[in-house]
Design an enzyme around this catalytic site. Sequence first.
Site, PDB file in Angstrom:
ATOM      1  CG  ASP A  50      -2.283   4.295   3.082  1.00 32.46           C
ATOM      2  OD1 ASP A  50      -2.022   3.323   2.687  1.00 32.46           O
ATOM      3  OD2 ASP A  50      -2.816   4.538   4.247  1.00 32.46           O
TER       4      ASP A  50
ATOM      5  CG  HIS B 200       1.505   2.639  12.704  1.00 35.53           C
ATOM      6  ND1 HIS B 200       0.232   2.118  12.691  1.00 35.53           N
ATOM      7  CD2 HIS B 200       1.937   2.094  11.395  1.00 35.53           C
ATOM      8  CE1 HIS B 200      -0.285   1.395  11.705  1.00 35.53           C
ATOM      9  NE2 HIS B 200       0.976   1.595  10.652  1.00 35.53           N
TER      10      HIS B 200
ATOM     11  CG  HIS C 209      -0.353  -0.091   2.648  1.00 38.84           C
ATOM     12  ND1 HIS C 209       0.033   1.154   3.220  1.00 38.84           N
ATOM     13  CD2 HIS C 209      -0.036  -1.032   3.454  1.00 38.84           C
ATOM     14  CE1 HIS C 209       0.665   0.691   4.434  1.00 38.84           C
ATOM     15  NE2 HIS C 209       0.581  -0.437   4.631  1.00 38.84           N
TER      16      HIS C 209
ATOM     17  CG  ASP D 238       1.667  -4.065   5.015  1.00 35.22           C
ATOM     18  OD1 ASP D 238       2.306  -3.252   5.546  1.00 35.22           O
ATOM     19  OD2 ASP D 238       0.395  -3.924   5.097  1.00 35.22           O
TER      20      ASP D 238
ATOM     21  CG  ASP E 254       3.246  -0.249   7.848  1.00 33.62           C
ATOM     22  OD1 ASP E 254       2.736  -0.649   6.788  1.00 33.62           O
ATOM     23  OD2 ASP E 254       2.523  -0.142   8.712  1.00 33.62           O
TER      24      ASP E 254
ATOM     25  CD  GLU F 243      -2.749  -1.260   5.365  1.00 29.42           C
ATOM     26  OE1 GLU F 243      -2.560  -2.528   6.141  1.00 29.42           O
ATOM     27  OE2 GLU F 243      -2.356  -0.516   5.898  1.00 29.42           O
ATOM     28  CD  GLU F 244      -0.859   1.841   7.947  1.00 31.41           C
ATOM     29  OE1 GLU F 244      -1.576   1.473   8.752  1.00 31.41           O
ATOM     30  OE2 GLU F 244       0.276   1.532   7.483  1.00 31.41           O
TER      31      GLU F 244
END
Length: 486
Positions: free
Chosen positions: A79, A458, A77, A170, A116, A146-147
């Site tokens: 994003d 994150h 992904h 991922d 990520d 995706e997030e």
Amino acid sequence: MNSVLSAIDYKGIFKFFEEICAIPHGSRNNKEISDYLVSFAKTRGLKYWQDEFLNVVIVKEATKGYEDKPTVIIQGHMDMVCEKRPEIVHDFMKDGLDLKVDGDFIYANGTTLGGDDGIALAYALAILDNDSYVHPRLEVVITTDEEIGMDGAAGLDTTPLQGQYMFNIDSEDEGILLSSSAGGLTSICTIPLQHEEKEGTIYQIDISGLQGGHSGVEIHKNRTNASILMGRLLFDSGKKINYDLIEVKGGLKDNSIPRESTAKILVQSKDEDTLKETIDSLSAVYKNELKTSEPGLKVGINKLNDNSKVDVLKTESYKNVMTMLLYAPNGVQVNSSDIEGLVESSLNLGILNMEDGKIIFSYAVRSSLSSYKRYLSDKLQNITELLGGNYTARGDYAAWEYKKDSKLRDTLVKVYRRDYGEEPKIEAIHAGLECGIFAGKINNLDIVSFGPNMHDIHTPDERLSISSAKRVFDYVVNCLKELCED
């Protein structure tokens, strides 16, 4: 732009990773990175398509002689989660990342790195850019958002895809081949607030220094949710002193465990000394409780204004807010009875915010069982409606169920054993992956998820291992070759 990663580049992967990091690409800000991928395909004469969700698919035909081999989807992904330290000045909508190298790690100065899932894009582009690799027909599928609920994957029309195997790049632990993942949804609990004007002294209370982290990957690591801790602090303070609540907020992403939370309260001048003593005393209690799990915890209090008139919550609204913070479920709910060490069901209060006469609680709900996911959603709906609020659920995605017989997994194990001289681990993960969506859309699609070592995704402490990224890239290339020769 001065290159930071040129000195460590390896077969193009860090070159492309740096180009990706120079483009703002947080969730819901996909246009520029999506167009970058389109431009990459155009300049190399590769077939591609870009859909209304800004997903991009790039096709590279098989190496000559292997046209009859099953097509492989390489999927990730575009994003990233946008988090930063409070003191860092950075606009994720406009600014590229400030990359740094420290020994074996790449990180971004004071912000998330987006390894990520930027590393998946870098791997895919490096493979597409090099005609010397032996591979079957490739379909590189890069999705959006995706997030925040996997909206891109959910909206993607998969009917043109021919892939029978899929590499989902991922995951963040080298040596682990994932074969199933949790399903999830985002729960949004909105409760109306009533205010009244009062006069007094305004104080701001701040909780900071917590570790935070991915609400799927780190939810079992006993990391404290700053918003939940703030609810406890407000509740405990109310036993010692009368105050009125002006505002409370915390967290930026529903799938990140909040590291910081802020509350503004109104007190009378006669209670100011007691307030400071109370906050200091409670801070000492919490720090003692969390000295091992959250050694960086900070609780601060600052006076903002004397003799101010301000809108505060009426008593009933204050009770509703505290009820959600104290009694709504949060964190790990059930551990798996089938797989030791795996969380089966959890939820995370990721975003707490007050705006336009209401307070909004946004949760990431996850479960390996769709029935229990719905049960947790129903719990949140029930408590929200009991408090006079409105409940919505969005971004519902399916779990990726374990496939007992997987030729792809067998091949990846074989190559891993040969390349690394040891057995890989076959595991499930509590975090949500797009694999469940693709498995539901493409019949008999055989999927494995894996990736290089990354830490503290994150969070602003996110870092990507350089040596691991190199090894896993070679592993991807060797697996593609093996699928041709097997």
